[in-house]
Design a protein around this motif. Structure first.
Motif, PDB file in Angstrom:
ATOM      1  N   LEU A 115       0.678 -80.478-119.690  1.00 16.94           N
ATOM      2  CA  LEU A 115      -0.372 -79.692-119.045  1.00 16.94           C
ATOM      3  C   LEU A 115       0.205 -78.891-117.886  1.00 16.94           C
ATOM      4  CD1 LEU A 115      -3.253 -82.320-119.031  1.00 16.94           C
ATOM      5  CD2 LEU A 115      -3.165 -80.232-120.379  1.00 16.94           C
ATOM      6  N   ALA A 116       1.218 -79.436-117.218  1.00 16.59           N
ATOM      7  CA  ALA A 116       1.844 -78.714-116.112  1.00 16.59           C
ATOM      8  C   ALA A 116       2.439 -77.395-116.579  1.00 16.59           C
ATOM      9  CB  ALA A 116       2.911 -79.575-115.456  1.00 16.59           C
ATOM     10  N   ASN A 117       2.924 -77.371-117.830  1.00  9.45           N
ATOM     11  CA  ASN A 117       3.492 -76.142-118.397  1.00  9.45           C
ATOM     12  C   ASN A 117       2.467 -75.325-119.163  1.00  9.45           C
ATOM     13  OD1 ASN A 117       6.006 -76.816-117.396  1.00  9.45           O
ATOM     14  ND2 ASN A 117       6.676 -77.817-119.282  1.00  9.45           N
ATOM     15  N   ARG A 118       1.188 -75.710-119.030  1.00  7.57           N
ATOM     16  CA  ARG A 118       0.077 -74.968-119.648  1.00  7.57           C
ATOM     17  C   ARG A 118       0.143 -74.985-121.167  1.00  7.57           C
ATOM     18  NH1 ARG A 118      -3.421 -74.260-115.273  1.00  7.57           N
ATOM     19  NH2 ARG A 118      -2.182 -73.657-113.466  1.00  7.57           N
ATOM     20  N   ASP A 119       0.626 -76.083-121.751  1.00  7.44           N
ATOM     21  CA  ASP A 119       0.558 -76.214-123.209  1.00  7.44           C
ATOM     22  C   ASP A 119      -0.886 -76.279-123.679  1.00  7.44           C
ATOM     23  OD1 ASP A 119       3.286 -76.278-123.318  1.00  7.44           O
ATOM     24  OD2 ASP A 119       3.455 -78.443-123.579  1.00  7.44           O
ATOM     25  N   ALA A 120      -1.773 -76.766-122.821  1.00  6.77           N
ATOM     26  CA  ALA A 120      -3.188 -76.889-123.155  1.00  6.77           C
ATOM     27  C   ALA A 120      -3.982 -76.918-121.861  1.00  6.77           C
ATOM     28  CB  ALA A 120      -3.442 -78.149-123.972  1.00  6.77           C
TER      29      ALA A 120
END
Length: 294
Positions: A136-141
């Motif tokens: 989530l930190a890398n905005r995967d979702a």
């Protein structure tokens, strides 16, 4: 750098989320040329190129990714203010990407999507049911159902529910092969993951079932493993919430049971957005309705 305004931020977010100028235009009710012109003006105002344009759409640059982090926080604060000042009547609209383990997304979320759509017809859910690590930190979702609690990062997570896996075969397989006993599991072919493609430690549990199990069919997909076992292939370790409802399957050796946990997680900057909260509430409702199946 010139001062930004909210309309420019909304346009930037629409382009980032659709990855296409035309898609952003449809979302905002603008034509392609207007979106392109306003985006160029925004890039001139911030002094950096925000997107790389290509034949398949646009992709965020490093500067664009940095602006996205700020823009989503601004959007969250605006949405929270709107909902608070408007008495909780903020519209639930826009897209939410939900990442889940494959079985959770396939057997629990997808069959109930109609409920979410009826409640929030302007909400678009992007479901990614995959058995891989999600950041989530890398905005995967935007929202994720995980098999472990994130150890660090700007993520808010809570325990969702425990679930169980058991050993199964099809009725047809048992009719042909006879009873399955705990001391002869190596006599039977197993459906299992491709070990080299497992990057989630919680999925490495075959040795807990049998030290000498023989995987003959391997797949990255638990749904494919389920289908193979139900089709008469051999044995497999399947989710009770999916397998118990399949009339083709029989549970074997009830003492063979694996327990794992699901965690519901969201990026801290996204948790107050109405569309994100709507998806999280939907997941809670799905789990509550199926609680006895876990």
């Amino acid at each position: 750098m010139s001062a930004l305004n909210w309309d420019d931020v909304r346009l930037f977010l629409a382009v980032a989320r659709t990855a296409r100028l035309a898609g952003a235009g449809r979302r905002l009710g603008l034509d392609h040329s207007t979106v392109a012109r306003r985006l160029s003006n925004l890039e001139a105002a911030v002094g950096s190129r925000l997107f790389d344009r290509g034949p398949r759409g646009v992709q965020l640059t490093e500067a664009g990714q940095k602006l996205l982090d700020h823009a989503e926080r601004i959007e969250g604060e605006m949405a929270a203010a709107t909902e608070t000042l408007g008495g909780g009547d903020a519209r639930v609209t826009g897209a939410v990407r939900l990442a889940t383990p494959e079985a959770f997304g396939t057997y629990l979320v997808a069959p109930q999507i109609h409920r979410l759509h009826r409640a929030h017809p302007e909400l678009r859910l992007e479901l990614a049911p995959e058995s891989r690590m999600v950041s989530l930190a890398n905005r995967d979702a935007d929202v994720a159902v995980l098999l472990n609690r994130p150890a660090s990062g700007p993520v808010v997570a809570r325990h969702l529910i425990d679930y169980r896996l058991g050993l199964y075969a099809s009725r047809a397989y048992l009719d042909a092969q006879g009873p399955v006993t705990a001391d002869r599991l190596s006599d039977h072919p197993f459906a299992w993951y491709i070990d080299a493609r497992i990057d989630i430690p919680e999925l490495r549990f075959l040795s807990e079932v049998s030290a000498d199990a023989t995987p003959v069919f391997r797949s990255t997909s638990i749904a494919a493993q389920h289908a193979a076992v139900a089709g008469g292939f051999g044995l497999g370790v399947l989710h009770l919430f999916a397998a118990e409802g399949d009339p083709a399957l029989v549970r074997l050796l009830p003492e063979v049971e694996i327990q794992r946990s699901y965690w519901l997680a969201v990026h801290a900057d996204m948790q107050r957005l109405p569309r994100v909260r709507a998806v999280m509430d939907f997941i809670d409702a799905v789990v509550a309705d199926r609680r006895s199946d876990f």
